[in-house]
Design a protein around this motif. Structure first.
Motif, PDB file in Angstrom:
ATOM      1  N   MET A   1       0.857  -1.169   0.000  1.00 29.06           N
ATOM      2  CA  MET A   1       0.000   0.000   0.000  1.00 29.06           C
ATOM      3  C   MET A   1       0.899   1.227   0.000  1.00 29.06           C
ATOM      4  O   MET A   1       1.954   1.239   0.606  1.00 29.06           O
ATOM      5  CB  MET A   1      -0.894  -0.041   1.236  1.00 29.06           C
ATOM      6  N   TYR A   2       0.424   2.278  -0.686  1.00 29.26           N
ATOM      7  CA  TYR A   2       1.196   3.504  -0.808  1.00 29.26           C
ATOM      8  C   TYR A   2       0.280   4.687  -0.529  1.00 29.26           C
ATOM      9  O   TYR A   2      -0.886   4.689  -0.948  1.00 29.26           O
ATOM     10  CB  TYR A   2       1.805   3.607  -2.204  1.00 29.26           C
ATOM     11  N   ARG A  36      -7.519   3.803  -4.183  1.00 35.25           N
ATOM     12  CA  ARG A  36      -8.247   2.714  -3.522  1.00 35.25           C
ATOM     13  C   ARG A  36      -9.179   3.228  -2.429  1.00 35.25           C
ATOM     14  O   ARG A  36     -10.289   2.748  -2.263  1.00 35.25           O
ATOM     15  CB  ARG A  36      -7.271   1.710  -2.909  1.00 35.25           C
ATOM     16  N   TYR A  60      -4.864   6.443  -0.767  1.00 37.54           N
ATOM     17  CA  TYR A  60      -4.138   5.172  -0.769  1.00 37.54           C
ATOM     18  C   TYR A  60      -4.188   4.509  -2.140  1.00 37.54           C
ATOM     19  O   TYR A  60      -5.253   4.417  -2.763  1.00 37.54           O
ATOM     20  CB  TYR A  60      -4.724   4.241   0.299  1.00 37.54           C
ATOM     21  N   ASP A  62      -2.201   1.191  -4.614  1.00 42.23           N
ATOM     22  CA  ASP A  62      -1.525  -0.102  -4.483  1.00 42.23           C
ATOM     23  C   ASP A  62      -0.009   0.025  -4.499  1.00 42.23           C
ATOM     24  O   ASP A  62       0.692  -0.766  -3.884  1.00 42.23           O
ATOM     25  CB  ASP A  62      -1.965  -1.053  -5.601  1.00 42.23           C
ATOM     26  N   SER A  63       0.508   1.053  -5.211  1.00 49.36           N
ATOM     27  CA  SER A  63       1.959   1.187  -5.353  1.00 49.36           C
ATOM     28  C   SER A  63       2.332   2.645  -5.634  1.00 49.36           C
ATOM     29  O   SER A  63       1.477   3.464  -5.991  1.00 49.36           O
ATOM     30  CB  SER A  63       2.458   0.316  -6.515  1.00 49.36           C
ATOM     31  N   ALA A  64       3.620   2.935  -5.508  1.00 48.20           N
ATOM     32  CA  ALA A  64       4.133   4.261  -5.849  1.00 48.20           C
ATOM     33  C   ALA A  64       3.901   4.556  -7.326  1.00 48.20           C
ATOM     34  O   ALA A  64       3.583   5.691  -7.701  1.00 48.20           O
ATOM     35  CB  ALA A  64       5.618   4.349  -5.509  1.00 48.20           C
ATOM     36  N   GLU A  65       4.027   3.534  -8.154  1.00 51.67           N
ATOM     37  CA  GLU A  65       3.814   3.708  -9.600  1.00 51.67           C
ATOM     38  C   GLU A  65       2.359   4.072  -9.888  1.00 51.67           C
ATOM     39  O   GLU A  65       2.091   4.945 -10.725  1.00 51.67           O
ATOM     40  CB  GLU A  65       4.214   2.433 -10.352  1.00 51.67           C
ATOM     41  N   ASP A  66       1.429   3.436  -9.196  1.00 55.24           N
ATOM     42  CA  ASP A  66       0.010   3.780  -9.380  1.00 55.24           C
ATOM     43  C   ASP A  66      -0.261   5.223  -8.949  1.00 55.24           C
ATOM     44  O   ASP A  66      -1.020   5.944  -9.594  1.00 55.24           O
ATOM     45  CB  ASP A  66      -0.884   2.830  -8.587  1.00 55.24           C
ATOM     46  N   HIS A  95       4.669  11.613   0.152  1.00 53.95           N
ATOM     47  CA  HIS A  95       4.179  10.252  -0.060  1.00 53.95           C
ATOM     48  C   HIS A  95       5.093   9.263   0.638  1.00 53.95           C
ATOM     49  O   HIS A  95       6.245   9.568   0.933  1.00 53.95           O
ATOM     50  CB  HIS A  95       4.070   9.936  -1.560  1.00 53.95           C
ATOM     51  N   ALA A  97       5.465   4.689   1.659  1.00 59.43           N
ATOM     52  CA  ALA A  97       4.950   3.325   1.722  1.00 59.43           C
ATOM     53  C   ALA A  97       4.314   3.123   3.086  1.00 59.43           C
ATOM     54  O   ALA A  97       4.808   3.624   4.098  1.00 59.43           O
ATOM     55  CB  ALA A  97       6.072   2.320   1.513  1.00 59.43           C
TER      56      ALA A  97
END
Length: 106
Positions: A1-2, A36, A60, A62-66, A95, A97
Protein backbone atom coordinates in the motif's frame (compact mmCIF):
# COMPACT_ATOMS: atom_id res chain seq x y z
CA UNK A 1 0.00 0.00 0.00
CA UNK A 2 1.20 3.50 -0.81
CA UNK A 3 -0.02 6.82 0.62
CA UNK A 4 -0.21 10.29 -0.86
CA UNK A 5 -0.59 12.85 1.92
CA UNK A 6 -1.65 16.46 1.40
CA UNK A 7 -1.59 18.99 4.24
CA UNK A 8 -3.29 22.35 4.04
CA UNK A 9 -2.50 25.48 6.08
CA UNK A 10 -5.20 27.31 8.00
CA UNK A 11 -7.34 29.22 5.50
CA UNK A 12 -8.69 32.73 5.97
CA UNK A 13 -12.26 31.34 5.75
CA UNK A 14 -12.45 27.87 7.29
CA UNK A 15 -16.14 27.37 6.51
CA UNK A 16 -15.65 28.22 2.83
CA UNK A 17 -12.66 25.86 2.65
CA UNK A 18 -14.62 22.97 4.18
CA UNK A 19 -17.66 23.51 1.94
CA UNK A 20 -15.67 23.76 -1.30
CA UNK A 21 -13.38 20.88 -0.35
CA UNK A 22 -16.27 18.53 0.45
CA UNK A 23 -18.60 19.57 -2.37
CA UNK A 24 -16.21 20.20 -5.25
CA UNK A 25 -12.63 19.07 -4.65
CA UNK A 26 -13.09 15.63 -3.10
CA UNK A 27 -15.41 14.51 -5.93
CA UNK A 28 -12.59 15.43 -8.34
CA UNK A 29 -10.04 13.52 -6.26
CA UNK A 30 -12.30 10.47 -6.16
CA UNK A 31 -11.82 10.18 -9.93
CA UNK A 32 -8.04 9.70 -9.65
CA UNK A 33 -7.19 6.45 -11.42
CA UNK A 34 -5.97 3.77 -9.04
CA UNK A 35 -7.15 5.52 -5.87
CA UNK A 36 -8.25 2.71 -3.52
CA UNK A 37 -9.49 4.79 -0.59
CA UNK A 38 -8.88 8.05 1.19
CA UNK A 39 -9.47 9.78 4.48
CA UNK A 40 -9.68 13.42 5.49
CA UNK A 41 -8.98 14.89 8.91
CA UNK A 42 -9.19 18.32 10.50
CA UNK A 43 -6.69 17.84 13.35
CA UNK A 44 -6.53 19.66 16.66
CA UNK A 45 -3.14 20.36 18.21
CA UNK A 46 -2.10 18.29 21.17
CA UNK A 47 -0.25 20.71 23.41
CA UNK A 48 1.11 24.04 22.14
CA UNK A 49 0.28 24.51 18.45
CA UNK A 50 3.51 24.45 16.48
CA UNK A 51 2.01 24.53 13.01
CA UNK A 52 -0.69 21.89 13.03
CA UNK A 53 -2.16 21.65 9.52
CA UNK A 54 -5.77 22.72 9.12
CA UNK A 55 -6.65 19.72 6.95
CA UNK A 56 -4.96 16.45 6.01
CA UNK A 57 -5.89 14.27 3.04
CA UNK A 58 -4.46 10.76 2.72
CA UNK A 59 -5.09 8.83 -0.48
CA UNK A 60 -4.14 5.17 -0.77
CA UNK A 61 -2.84 3.40 -3.87
CA UNK A 62 -1.53 -0.10 -4.48
CA UNK A 63 1.96 1.19 -5.35
CA UNK A 64 4.13 4.26 -5.85
CA UNK A 65 3.81 3.71 -9.60
CA UNK A 66 0.01 3.78 -9.38
CA UNK A 67 0.19 7.01 -7.40
CA UNK A 68 2.54 8.58 -9.97
CA UNK A 69 0.23 7.55 -12.83
CA UNK A 70 -2.70 9.13 -11.01
CA UNK A 71 -0.83 12.38 -10.44
CA UNK A 72 0.30 12.53 -14.08
CA UNK A 73 -3.16 11.72 -15.46
CA UNK A 74 -5.69 14.18 -16.87
CA UNK A 75 -7.67 13.81 -13.63
CA UNK A 76 -4.52 14.49 -11.60
CA UNK A 77 -3.95 17.72 -13.52
CA UNK A 78 -7.56 18.72 -12.91
CA UNK A 79 -7.24 18.04 -9.17
CA UNK A 80 -3.99 20.04 -8.94
CA UNK A 81 -5.46 22.97 -10.89
CA UNK A 82 -8.39 23.13 -8.47
CA UNK A 83 -6.31 23.65 -5.30
CA UNK A 84 -6.03 27.49 -5.59
CA UNK A 85 -9.84 27.68 -5.70
CA UNK A 86 -10.11 26.73 -2.02
CA UNK A 87 -6.54 26.95 -0.67
CA UNK A 88 -4.77 30.02 -2.10
CA UNK A 89 -2.01 29.45 0.47
CA UNK A 90 -1.20 26.15 -1.27
CA UNK A 91 -0.61 22.71 0.17
CA UNK A 92 2.26 20.45 1.19
CA UNK A 93 2.36 17.04 -0.44
CA UNK A 94 4.42 13.99 0.45
CA UNK A 95 4.18 10.25 -0.06
CA UNK A 96 5.30 7.07 1.63
CA UNK A 97 4.95 3.33 1.72
CA UNK A 98 2.52 2.10 4.36
CA UNK A 99 3.76 -0.71 6.57
CA UNK A 100 0.78 -3.04 6.70
CA UNK A 101 2.29 -5.16 9.47
CA UNK A 102 0.36 -3.70 12.35
CA UNK A 103 1.27 -4.50 15.92
CA UNK A 104 -1.67 -6.13 17.62
CA UNK A 105 -2.10 -4.50 20.99
CA UNK A 106 -3.70 -6.59 23.71
Amino acid sequence: MYCLSVQYPTPDDADAFRAYYADRHLPLAERLPGLRSYDVAYPAPLGPDNGTPFCIFRGYFDSAEDMQRALMSEQGAEVAADVPNYSPKGATMFHFAVDTKALALA
